[in-house]
Design a protein around this motif. Sequence first.
Motif, PDB file in Angstrom:
ATOM      1  N   LEU A 109       0.822  -1.205   0.000  1.00  0.00           N
ATOM      2  CA  LEU A 109       0.000   0.000   0.000  1.00  0.00           C
ATOM      3  C   LEU A 109       0.857   1.256   0.000  1.00  0.00           C
ATOM      4  O   LEU A 109       0.518   2.257  -0.611  1.00  0.00           O
ATOM      5  N   ASN A 110       1.966   1.204   0.700  1.00  0.00           N
ATOM      6  CA  ASN A 110       2.819   2.368   0.899  1.00  0.00           C
ATOM      7  C   ASN A 110       3.746   2.582  -0.299  1.00  0.00           C
ATOM      8  O   ASN A 110       4.448   1.666  -0.738  1.00  0.00           O
ATOM      9  N   SER A 111       3.768   3.807  -0.838  1.00  0.00           N
ATOM     10  CA  SER A 111       4.596   4.103  -2.012  1.00  0.00           C
ATOM     11  C   SER A 111       6.087   3.938  -1.720  1.00  0.00           C
ATOM     12  O   SER A 111       6.847   3.479  -2.577  1.00  0.00           O
ATOM     13  N   LYS A 112       6.543   4.330  -0.524  1.00  0.00           N
ATOM     14  CA  LYS A 112       7.959   4.194  -0.189  1.00  0.00           C
ATOM     15  C   LYS A 112       8.378   2.729  -0.240  1.00  0.00           C
ATOM     16  O   LYS A 112       9.467   2.405  -0.714  1.00  0.00           O
ATOM     17  N   VAL A 113       7.509   1.863   0.254  1.00  0.00           N
ATOM     18  CA  VAL A 113       7.804   0.429   0.245  1.00  0.00           C
ATOM     19  C   VAL A 113       7.823  -0.082  -1.190  1.00  0.00           C
ATOM     20  O   VAL A 113       8.717  -0.830  -1.591  1.00  0.00           O
ATOM     21  N   THR A 114       6.839   0.333  -1.981  1.00  0.00           N
ATOM     22  CA  THR A 114       6.751  -0.125  -3.375  1.00  0.00           C
ATOM     23  C   THR A 114       7.985   0.299  -4.170  1.00  0.00           C
ATOM     24  O   THR A 114       8.516  -0.469  -4.975  1.00  0.00           O
ATOM     25  N   LEU A 115       8.452   1.532  -3.953  1.00  0.00           N
ATOM     26  CA  LEU A 115       9.649   2.008  -4.653  1.00  0.00           C
ATOM     27  C   LEU A 115      10.862   1.159  -4.288  1.00  0.00           C
ATOM     28  O   LEU A 115      11.688   0.827  -5.146  1.00  0.00           O
ATOM     29  N   ALA A 116      10.981   0.797  -3.019  1.00  0.00           N
ATOM     30  CA  ALA A 116      12.099  -0.029  -2.571  1.00  0.00           C
ATOM     31  C   ALA A 116      12.037  -1.422  -3.186  1.00  0.00           C
ATOM     32  O   ALA A 116      13.054  -1.990  -3.605  1.00  0.00           O
ATOM     33  N   LEU A 117      10.823  -1.969  -3.263  1.00  0.00           N
ATOM     34  CA  LEU A 117      10.652  -3.309  -3.815  1.00  0.00           C
ATOM     35  C   LEU A 117      10.805  -3.326  -5.329  1.00  0.00           C
ATOM     36  O   LEU A 117      11.197  -4.338  -5.915  1.00  0.00           O
TER      37      LEU A 117
END
Length: 201
Positions: A60-68
């Motif tokens: 859900l979190n954009s920061k997490v998605t960018l990292a992944l």
Amino acid sequence: MVIIPLAAESAFSHINEFITDSEFSPTQYMNDDAGSPIVGLENVQKMVHEQNSVGLIGALNSKVTLALGYYLTYRGIPIVTISTNPQISDVTDYPTVMRVTPSDADWSGYIGAAVTQLNWKRVGIIHTDDAYASYQARSVVNSASTYDLEVVRSVVFSYGLTGDSDTRSIIKEQLQTLKDQYIFVFVFLCVSDDAKIVLEE
């Protein structure tokens, strides 16, 4: 990475209905990234290396998605996300990331179009001081002239409102400044817990 168990279970039940190959049986593994890119990446690495995951739903979190995104692109693993950060739209950097919601870059235009459709010409903006809400507020203000919309005033509150008496007093005072200018239509840009406290006042 699946954040919402009910949605994941529903998706998997639909997938299983259409599978005819007995050798293929999808299994769901759920992990909570706690909104942390580091935790998210650790969870996904385990899912890929230990559980042989070949696709992910979340985060859900954009920061997490960018990292992944970079890791999963390197591994050639698709990820479906509702994250809204505009960077995720870059298919060069994130070719295996599929977004199912609009980018933040488009979002402010939708607000202006919706308000115009309702024939509202003067609005106030209420938002928290975090980077995400502040960016959205600026975007709404910058696109206002396109929709012949006047943003009369913006009111900013600290992210993570506590709801104590001092905080509520400040909120009430700020909201009164909006009422004094006869603004009765507001664009809310904050998380639901903060919005709830503001609405109570």
